[in-house]
Design a protein around this motif. Structure first.
Motif, PDB file in Angstrom:
ATOM      1  N   PRO A 180      33.715  69.762  -8.497  1.00  0.00           N
ATOM      2  CA  PRO A 180      33.821  69.851  -7.040  1.00  0.00           C
ATOM      3  C   PRO A 180      33.604  68.501  -6.355  1.00  0.00           C
ATOM      4  CG  PRO A 180      32.454  71.636  -7.895  1.00  0.00           C
ATOM      5  CD  PRO A 180      32.698  70.692  -9.035  1.00  0.00           C
ATOM      6  N   PHE A 181      32.660  67.707  -6.866  1.00  0.00           N
ATOM      7  CA  PHE A 181      32.360  66.395  -6.294  1.00  0.00           C
ATOM      8  C   PHE A 181      31.367  65.687  -7.221  1.00  0.00           C
ATOM      9  CE2 PHE A 181      28.719  68.811  -5.088  1.00  0.00           C
ATOM     10  CZ  PHE A 181      27.668  67.908  -5.005  1.00  0.00           C
ATOM     11  N   GLY A 182      31.159  64.396  -6.940  1.00  0.00           N
ATOM     12  CA  GLY A 182      30.018  63.681  -7.505  1.00  0.00           C
ATOM     13  C   GLY A 182      30.134  63.180  -8.921  1.00  0.00           C
ATOM     14  N   THR A 183      31.352  63.063  -9.480  1.00  0.00           N
ATOM     15  CA  THR A 183      31.481  62.561 -10.845  1.00  0.00           C
ATOM     16  C   THR A 183      30.916  61.149 -10.951  1.00  0.00           C
ATOM     17  OG1 THR A 183      33.548  63.804 -11.047  1.00  0.00           O
ATOM     18  CG2 THR A 183      33.053  62.206 -12.775  1.00  0.00           C
ATOM     19  N   LYS A 184      30.002  60.966 -11.893  1.00  0.00           N
ATOM     20  CA  LYS A 184      29.411  59.649 -12.103  1.00  0.00           C
ATOM     21  C   LYS A 184      30.219  58.870 -13.130  1.00  0.00           C
ATOM     22  CE  LYS A 184      24.678  60.666 -10.700  1.00  0.00           C
ATOM     23  NZ  LYS A 184      23.243  60.423 -10.988  1.00  0.00           N
ATOM     24  N   GLY A 185      29.848  57.614 -13.307  1.00  0.00           N
ATOM     25  CA  GLY A 185      30.564  56.775 -14.260  1.00  0.00           C
ATOM     26  C   GLY A 185      29.669  55.695 -14.830  1.00  0.00           C
ATOM     27  N   PHE A 186      30.273  54.792 -15.594  1.00  0.00           N
ATOM     28  CA  PHE A 186      29.519  53.719 -16.231  1.00  0.00           C
ATOM     29  C   PHE A 186      30.420  52.498 -16.380  1.00  0.00           C
ATOM     30  CE2 PHE A 186      31.561  56.268 -19.441  1.00  0.00           C
ATOM     31  CZ  PHE A 186      32.080  55.349 -20.336  1.00  0.00           C
ATOM     32  N   TRP A 187      29.787  51.335 -16.467  1.00  0.00           N
ATOM     33  CA  TRP A 187      30.513  50.067 -16.585  1.00  0.00           C
ATOM     34  C   TRP A 187      30.669  49.659 -18.036  1.00  0.00           C
ATOM     35  CZ3 TRP A 187      32.956  48.068 -12.541  1.00  0.00           C
ATOM     36  CH2 TRP A 187      32.544  48.460 -11.259  1.00  0.00           C
ATOM     37  N   ASP A 188      31.699  48.860 -18.282  1.00  0.00           N
ATOM     38  CA  ASP A 188      31.881  48.310 -19.620  1.00  0.00           C
ATOM     39  C   ASP A 188      30.759  47.340 -19.971  1.00  0.00           C
ATOM     40  OD1 ASP A 188      32.799  46.628 -17.598  1.00  0.00           O
ATOM     41  OD2 ASP A 188      34.298  45.664 -18.856  1.00  0.00           O
ATOM     42  N   SER A 189      30.137  46.752 -18.941  1.00  0.00           N
ATOM     43  CA  SER A 189      29.014  45.839 -19.149  1.00  0.00           C
ATOM     44  C   SER A 189      28.156  45.837 -17.898  1.00  0.00           C
ATOM     45  CB  SER A 189      29.519  44.417 -19.444  1.00  0.00           C
ATOM     46  OG  SER A 189      28.460  43.478 -19.382  1.00  0.00           O
ATOM     47  N   ILE A 190      26.841  45.979 -18.056  1.00  0.00           N
ATOM     48  CA  ILE A 190      25.943  45.927 -16.904  1.00  0.00           C
ATOM     49  C   ILE A 190      25.837  44.508 -16.376  1.00  0.00           C
ATOM     50  CG2 ILE A 190      23.561  46.249 -16.136  1.00  0.00           C
ATOM     51  CD1 ILE A 190      23.322  48.549 -18.109  1.00  0.00           C
ATOM     52  N   SER A 191      25.823  43.530 -17.279  1.00  0.00           N
ATOM     53  CA  SER A 191      25.655  42.132 -16.867  1.00  0.00           C
ATOM     54  C   SER A 191      26.941  41.529 -16.324  1.00  0.00           C
ATOM     55  CB  SER A 191      25.141  41.294 -18.041  1.00  0.00           C
ATOM     56  OG  SER A 191      26.055  41.355 -19.126  1.00  0.00           O
ATOM     57  N   SER A 192      28.101  42.049 -16.776  1.00  0.00           N
ATOM     58  CA  SER A 192      29.384  41.505 -16.324  1.00  0.00           C
ATOM     59  C   SER A 192      30.370  42.649 -16.108  1.00  0.00           C
ATOM     60  CB  SER A 192      29.921  40.510 -17.364  1.00  0.00           C
ATOM     61  OG  SER A 192      31.110  39.899 -16.925  1.00  0.00           O
ATOM     62  N   PRO A 193      30.147  43.464 -15.064  1.00  0.00           N
ATOM     63  CA  PRO A 193      30.947  44.673 -14.876  1.00  0.00           C
ATOM     64  C   PRO A 193      32.385  44.382 -14.451  1.00  0.00           C
ATOM     65  CG  PRO A 193      29.500  44.331 -12.996  1.00  0.00           C
ATOM     66  CD  PRO A 193      29.135  43.288 -14.009  1.00  0.00           C
ATOM     67  N   ASN A 194      33.314  45.004 -15.138  1.00  0.00           N
ATOM     68  CA  ASN A 194      34.724  44.863 -14.773  1.00  0.00           C
ATOM     69  C   ASN A 194      35.462  46.194 -14.739  1.00  0.00           C
ATOM     70  OD1 ASN A 194      35.877  42.159 -14.199  1.00  0.00           O
ATOM     71  ND2 ASN A 194      34.786  41.604 -16.072  1.00  0.00           N
TER      72      ASN A 194
ATOM     73  N   LEU B 132      34.824  57.027 -15.576  1.00  0.00           N
ATOM     74  CA  LEU B 132      34.147  58.276 -15.264  1.00  0.00           C
ATOM     75  C   LEU B 132      33.536  58.853 -16.529  1.00  0.00           C
ATOM     76  CD1 LEU B 132      36.713  59.970 -12.834  1.00  0.00           C
ATOM     77  CD2 LEU B 132      34.771  58.495 -12.283  1.00  0.00           C
ATOM     78  N   SER B 133      32.362  59.468 -16.400  1.00  0.00           N
ATOM     79  CA  SER B 133      31.661  60.003 -17.562  1.00  0.00           C
ATOM     80  C   SER B 133      31.792  61.519 -17.677  1.00  0.00           C
ATOM     81  CB  SER B 133      30.174  59.619 -17.503  1.00  0.00           C
ATOM     82  OG  SER B 133      29.596  60.026 -16.283  1.00  0.00           O
ATOM     83  N   ASP B 134      32.574  62.133 -16.795  1.00  0.00           N
ATOM     84  CA  ASP B 134      32.769  63.582 -16.818  1.00  0.00           C
ATOM     85  C   ASP B 134      34.140  63.887 -16.241  1.00  0.00           C
ATOM     86  OD1 ASP B 134      32.297  66.320 -17.033  1.00  0.00           O
ATOM     87  OD2 ASP B 134      30.266  66.186 -16.215  1.00  0.00           O
ATOM     88  N   LEU B 135      34.413  65.161 -16.012  1.00  0.00           N
ATOM     89  CA  LEU B 135      35.668  65.538 -15.371  1.00  0.00           C
ATOM     90  C   LEU B 135      35.767  64.853 -14.012  1.00  0.00           C
ATOM     91  CD1 LEU B 135      35.765  69.384 -16.111  1.00  0.00           C
ATOM     92  CD2 LEU B 135      37.096  67.587 -17.242  1.00  0.00           C
ATOM     93  N   PRO B 136      36.965  64.509 -13.572  1.00  0.00           N
ATOM     94  CA  PRO B 136      37.103  63.773 -12.307  1.00  0.00           C
ATOM     95  C   PRO B 136      36.854  64.663 -11.094  1.00  0.00           C
ATOM     96  CG  PRO B 136      39.255  64.331 -13.171  1.00  0.00           C
ATOM     97  CD  PRO B 136      38.271  64.737 -14.229  1.00  0.00           C
TER      98      PRO B 136
END
Length: 460
Positions: free
Chosen positions: A155-169, A173-177
């Motif tokens: 419904p909303f609120g899908t979280k995500g993650f970066w390929d790198s915390i120090s150099s994010p590019n 998404l870590s779940d359904l969109p």
């Protein structure tokens, strides 16, 4: 050579070398470079100019902010314009990549579009546009999309993650969109806060880069958030709860949904249910619960083996301190590093499957997911399968965590856990030493929690 041109070339050279990531500090650096070669412009001029440079305009935006016919054509190098356009325009790919998002120093993932729209509405004193431009439209669109795609979306609120915390590019998404991702909502909340702030203050005279730096780049000292200014991203939830009218937000959402007359009766009822349930969950996550940094966001290693699952709600809550690291962490980078260090120690030295705690409280305003809501922890022998273990980073033998960290666990975490059906409303609270032969959670912290609601002297 004209001094403006010299300055432009100098700044663009610095920008080209430094800006290779999707970090808020790089976006602010781009704004600074634009402001330097476009002197005399007010904050509103720069905000509208950025939107024009990014080609970011919709019918909804025009309704509340007008068209861009009077927006300045900002002088900038094509590389700066390209970067600005890339980080402002929001999109989701079929491969689960979310664009138009930046990582901030406090560990938040912020979509720039709704943040800038809220700020522009405030600068134009178009307060009636704050809700629709920052939150209402995105939430309603996401709920409506979910009704038609319930098996493949949230419904909303899908979280995500970066390929790198120090150099994010790259942000994945870590779940359904969902069409109102966590980053869009956080950006919308920031836009609502900043727009509300500038609409009632003299901040119009400040530069955009200065406002963004003061909000997103604050680095707490040893006193942590207790001694920090009010208007900073680490205090986002506190400020949002003070400024927002949830009844007005819900009313606007209901009104926005009435335009969708092409739904049949069954679809209409389902949409009403999704919106009512979704709105309650939105308030729960973004106003009741503390900000929870997920495992993928702090860079956790994988669980070794297969986790066992808790039966919810659990009846017990145990409080811990890390002892080592002995110093409180006051920034996301430091706290995330401490989390990875503790996980390595628990897995590689202790031989455990994962970090032992359910959640870990930093002094940076964040609660860090350990084993989380559903996995059995390794923190209180004999009680792991019927409890949560929440740990404060630091040694609290003779001192206490900062007040904001204590309150985050004492009030925000417990309310979040109880209201979410994860912790029994009749839960009992204990210090680790009541279950094991240990000094944990430290003498000072143990004395403190004895004053908390639900603390019990007797552990069955």
């Amino acid at each position: 050579m004209d001094w403006h041109l010299c300055l432009l070339l100098s700044l663009l050279g610095v920008f080209a070398e430094a800006t290779t990531t999707k970090h808020m500090k790089d976006f602010i650096r781009a704004v600074e470079s634009i402001e330097a070669v476009n002197p005399g412009l007010q904050m509103l001029d720069v905000v509208k100019g950025l939107r024009k440079a990014a080609g970011f305009d919709t019918d909804l935006i025009k309704r509340y902010l007008g068209d861009l016919s009077d927006a300045h054509d900002l002088v900038s190098d094509p590389s700066v314009t390209s970067y600005v356009s890339e980080v402002i325009n929001h999109s989701l790919s079929e491969m689960g990549k979310e664009k138009g998002v930046v990582l901030t120093l406090d560990g938040s993932n912020v979509a720039l579009a709704p943040m800038l729209l809220g700020l522009e509405a405030g600068l134009q004193s178009t307060i009636q546009g704050l809700y629709p431009l920052t939150l209402t439209h995105n939430l309603v669109t996401s709920f409506l999309h979910h009704v038609h795609n319930e098996q493949t979306t949230l419904p909303f609120g899908t979280k995500g993650f970066w390929d790198s915390i120090s150099s994010p590019n790259v942000y994945s998404l870590s779940d359904l969109p969902s069409l109102a991702t966590d980053a869009l909502i956080i950006g919308g909340i920031d836009g609502f806060i900043l727009g509300s702030e500038v609409s009632t203050s003299n901040d119009h005279e400040r530069s955009l880069s200065d406002l963004l730096k003061s909000y997103y780049s604050h680095q707490p000292d040893a006193a942590g958030l207790d001694a920090s200014p009010r208007l900073i991203s680490q205090k986002r939830r506190m400020n949002f709860k003070k400024l927002v009218s949830f009844s007005s937000l819900k009313s606007q959402m209901v009104q926005a949904l009435t335009v969708h007359r092409n739904l049949n009766e069954s679809e209409r009822k389902r949409l009403d249910d999704v919106m009512n349930e979704g709105f309650d969950q939105f308030v729960h996550i973004y106003a009741v619960c503390p900000k929870i940094v997920t495992r993928s966001q702090w860079g956790a290693a994988a669980f070794i083996g297969s986790p066992s699952y808790l039966s919810l709600p659990v009846p017990y809550l145990f409080i811990h301190h890390t002892y080592q690291p002995s110093k409180p962490c006051t920034t996301f980078d430091q706290c995330a590093s401490d989390m990875r260090s503790m996980q390595r120690y628990h897995q590689q030295t202790n031989g455990w499957s994962d970090i032992g705690y359910s959640f870990v409280a930093g002094s940076d305003g964040n609660l860090y997911e350990g084993r989380g809501w559903n996995w059995v922890g390794a923190h209180a022998y004999g009680y792991n399968s019927i409890s949560y273990g929440v740990c404060f980073i630091g040694d609290y033998t003779s001192t206490l965590p900062i007040r904001s960290a204590l309150d985050m666990v004492r009030y925000d975490f417990t309310s979040c856990a109880v209201n979410g059906g994860r912790l029994s409303s009749y839960y009992s609270l204990y210090g680790h030493r009541q279950a094991d032969s240990t000094e944990c959670p430290g003498n000072s912290l143990y004395r403190e929690i004895q004053n908390w609601s639900h603390w019990e002297s007797y552990l069955p």
